[in-house]
Design a protein around this motif. Structure first.
Motif, PDB file in Angstrom:
ATOM      1  N   UNK A  89       0.845  -1.387  -0.074  1.00 14.31           N
ATOM      2  CA  UNK A  89       0.050   0.117  -0.211  1.00 14.31           C
ATOM      3  C   UNK A  89       0.751   1.233   0.115  1.00 14.31           C
ATOM      4  N   UNK A  90       1.728   1.135   0.789  1.00 15.35           N
ATOM      5  CA  UNK A  90       2.887   2.305   0.847  1.00 15.35           C
ATOM      6  C   UNK A  90       3.504   2.544  -0.457  1.00 15.35           C
ATOM      7  N   UNK A  91       3.955   1.554  -1.360  1.00 14.76           N
ATOM      8  CA  UNK A  91       4.505   1.601  -2.439  1.00 14.76           C
ATOM      9  C   UNK A  91       3.784   2.171  -3.839  1.00 14.76           C
ATOM     10  N   UNK A  92       2.420   1.647  -3.277  1.00 18.24           N
ATOM     11  CA  UNK A  92       1.382   1.899  -4.554  1.00 18.24           C
ATOM     12  C   UNK A  92       1.505   1.495  -5.768  1.00 18.24           C
ATOM     13  N   UNK A  93       2.477   0.936  -5.969  1.00 17.01           N
ATOM     14  CA  UNK A  93       3.126   0.098  -7.309  1.00 17.01           C
ATOM     15  C   UNK A  93       3.963  -1.043  -7.166  1.00 17.01           C
ATOM     16  N   UNK A  94       3.629  -1.571  -8.181  1.00 13.97           N
ATOM     17  CA  UNK A  94       4.853  -2.779  -8.382  1.00 13.97           C
ATOM     18  C   UNK A  94       5.630  -2.556  -9.479  1.00 13.97           C
ATOM     19  N   UNK A  95       5.921  -1.217  -9.783  1.00 10.45           N
ATOM     20  CA  UNK A  95       6.771  -1.157 -10.960  1.00 10.45           C
ATOM     21  C   UNK A  95       7.930  -1.668 -10.747  1.00 10.45           C
ATOM     22  N   UNK A  96       8.809  -1.486  -9.411  1.00  9.01           N
ATOM     23  CA  UNK A  96      10.056  -1.798  -9.276  1.00  9.01           C
ATOM     24  C   UNK A  96       9.685  -2.998  -8.308  1.00  9.01           C
ATOM     25  N   UNK A  97       9.397  -4.106  -8.605  1.00  8.83           N
ATOM     26  CA  UNK A  97       8.842  -5.331  -7.957  1.00  8.83           C
ATOM     27  C   UNK A  97      10.328  -5.731  -7.024  1.00  8.83           C
ATOM     28  N   UNK A  98      11.257  -5.494  -7.422  1.00  5.82           N
ATOM     29  CA  UNK A  98      12.620  -5.991  -6.762  1.00  5.82           C
ATOM     30  C   UNK A  98      12.926  -5.281  -5.527  1.00  5.82           C
ATOM     31  N   UNK A  99      12.615  -4.101  -5.664  1.00  8.90           N
ATOM     32  CA  UNK A  99      12.697  -3.150  -4.475  1.00  8.90           C
ATOM     33  C   UNK A  99      11.920  -3.365  -3.455  1.00  8.90           C
ATOM     34  N   UNK A 100      10.452  -3.560  -3.889  1.00  6.39           N
ATOM     35  CA  UNK A 100       9.368  -3.709  -3.122  1.00  6.39           C
ATOM     36  C   UNK A 100       9.564  -5.170  -2.115  1.00  6.39           C
ATOM     37  N   UNK A 101       9.822  -6.030  -2.853  1.00  5.92           N
ATOM     38  CA  UNK A 101      10.156  -7.502  -2.232  1.00  5.92           C
ATOM     39  C   UNK A 101      11.229  -7.320  -1.124  1.00  5.92           C
ATOM     40  N   UNK A 102      12.377  -6.600  -1.668  1.00  2.95           N
ATOM     41  CA  UNK A 102      13.756  -6.480  -0.691  1.00  2.95           C
ATOM     42  C   UNK A 102      13.020  -5.629   0.404  1.00  2.95           C
TER      43      UNK A 102
END
Length: 175
Positions: A131-144
């Motif tokens: 929710x904070x990222x509001x995007x999975x554009x940079x999925x590696x960053x979110x998963x990390x």
């Protein structure tokens, strides 16, 4: 719930909020991970606790964190969800009826508590960071961010459990 338990949980609630807001939110591991100690409150609610009340307490906890951190509803959404899912997740890893009204912990449930805690922490972090990222554009960053924050939070939760184990065992030795 007994009056002494209400006081104990109220103190825990306030201390965890203060710890999160004053100390932990200022910690950033490699610019990715932040430990979220306040969810320890939800993890320590008694087994078989009223689902509506745990959802309400989860919302209240997240809402207070959101007020202090100026994050509009992000923490409230994540903690409301884990408050709602706490009982079903408990039933996945241990017999809820066998431990009804007892406080979950390493002393009581050992591996079951570890699986339960990690599951709740992962659910919380997936929701919060997504929710904070509001995007999975940079999925590696979110998963990390999810993985590293979950690891830090898990270490913190198990450290709290270790302190409570040591406190209880030293108290029992003195009596």
């Amino acid at each position: 719930m007994l009056k002494s338990n209400v006081i104990k949980y109220s103190i825990m609630f306030v201390l965890l909020v203060l710890l999160q807001v004053l100390v932990l939110n200022k910690i950033s591991f490699l610019g990715y991970a932040v430990p979220f100690a306040y969810i320890y409150f939800i993890l320590k609610l008694p087994i078989g606790f009223n689902r509506n009340l745990s959802t309400l307490l989860g919302f209240l906890l997240g809402f207070i964190i959101d007020i202090f951190c100026n994050t509009p509803g992000i923490n409230a959404a994540a903690t409301t969800l884990i408050g709602f899912l706490c009982r079903p997740v408990q039933s996945l890893f241990f017999m809820v009826d066998d431990y009804n009204d007892q406080t979950p912990g390493l002393r009581l449930l050992a591996g079951g508590f570890m699986k339960f805690a990690i599951s709740i922490i992962l659910i919380h972090h997936i929701v919060l960071i997504s929710v904070e990222s509001f995007s999975y554009f940079n999925i590696k960053f979110v998963l990390l961010r999810i993985v590293l924050s979950a690891i830090l939070t898990s270490i913190l939760v198990f450290a709290f459990e270790g302190f409570s184990l040591n406190k209880k065992s030293s108290w029992q030795k003195s009596n």
